[in-house]
Scaffold this motif. Structure first.
Motif, mmCIF file in Angstrom:
data_model
loop_
_atom_site.group_PDB
_atom_site.id
_atom_site.type_symbol
_atom_site.label_atom_id
_atom_site.label_comp_id
_atom_site.label_asym_id
_atom_site.label_seq_id
_atom_site.Cartn_x
_atom_site.Cartn_y
_atom_site.Cartn_z
ATOM 1 N N UNK A 18 -1.607 -5.406 -15.578
ATOM 2 C CA UNK A 18 -1.712 -4.603 -15.854
ATOM 3 C C UNK A 18 -1.464 -3.153 -16.051
ATOM 4 N N UNK A 19 0.067 -3.013 -16.626
ATOM 5 C CA UNK A 19 0.625 -2.214 -17.054
ATOM 6 C C UNK A 19 0.627 -2.220 -18.815
ATOM 7 N N UNK A 20 0.482 -3.263 -19.434
ATOM 8 C CA UNK A 20 -0.473 -4.104 -20.548
ATOM 9 C C UNK A 20 -1.496 -3.997 -20.615
ATOM 10 N N UNK A 21 -2.815 -4.365 -20.208
ATOM 11 C CA UNK A 21 -4.222 -4.476 -20.393
ATOM 12 C C UNK A 21 -4.604 -3.952 -19.237
ATOM 13 N N UNK A 22 -4.849 -2.881 -18.454
ATOM 14 C CA UNK A 22 -5.409 -2.045 -17.125
ATOM 15 C C UNK A 22 -4.491 -1.351 -17.148
ATOM 16 N N UNK A 23 -4.636 -0.065 -18.246
ATOM 17 C CA UNK A 23 -4.008 0.597 -17.832
ATOM 18 C C UNK A 23 -4.601 1.505 -17.595
ATOM 19 N N UNK A 24 -5.374 2.213 -16.768
ATOM 20 C CA UNK A 24 -6.474 3.238 -16.212
ATOM 21 C C UNK A 24 -5.362 4.247 -16.561
ATOM 22 N N UNK A 25 -5.868 5.913 -16.840
ATOM 23 C CA UNK A 25 -4.591 6.579 -16.937
ATOM 24 C C UNK A 25 -3.312 6.580 -16.270
#
Length: 114
Positions: free
Chosen positions: A43-50
């Motif tokens: 999530x930190x690398x690819x799905x980092x929304x806001x």
């Protein structure tokens, strides 16, 4: 007869114990709550929304720290918080990606017939 063998014969006689005492030590079991570190990294690398993925990355680290200290309830709290943040980051990021694809599709095709 060799000297070592003689000592074994002399010392190796039967020993009779009149009372047997046992000691039981209760060791705490391994804390087996998942800490979601791999999911955090994804999530930190690819799905980092806001920056929600970076925030969610801190909670598994705190959970591991709580495990080392032996605080089971603290580790479970940070684990459940991390899981909730990961789900939110994943959903918001997927909605942003789908919205971007829809916006690109709408803007690329001009409206005909008006």
């Amino acid at each position: 007869m060799p000297k070592e063998h003689q000592e074994v014969v002399v010392l190796g006689g039967p020993q009779i114990s009149t009372s047997a005492t046992t000691t039981r030590i209760n060791m705490p079991g391994e804390i087996s709550s998942p800490d979601h570190v791999i999911w955090s990294l994804f999530n930190a690398l690819f799905m980092n929304f806001c920056c929600l993925g970076f925030i969610a990355y801190a909670y598994p680290v705190k959970s591991r720290d709580r495990k080392v200290v032996g605080d089971v309830t603290g580790a479970q709290f940070y684990t459940s918080s991390a899981k909730c943040l990961h789900i939110c980051a994943l959903i918001f990021s997927l909605l942003a990606i789908i919205g971007f694809i829809i916006a690109c599709a709408i803007l690329q095709h001009p409206h005909r017939g008006y």
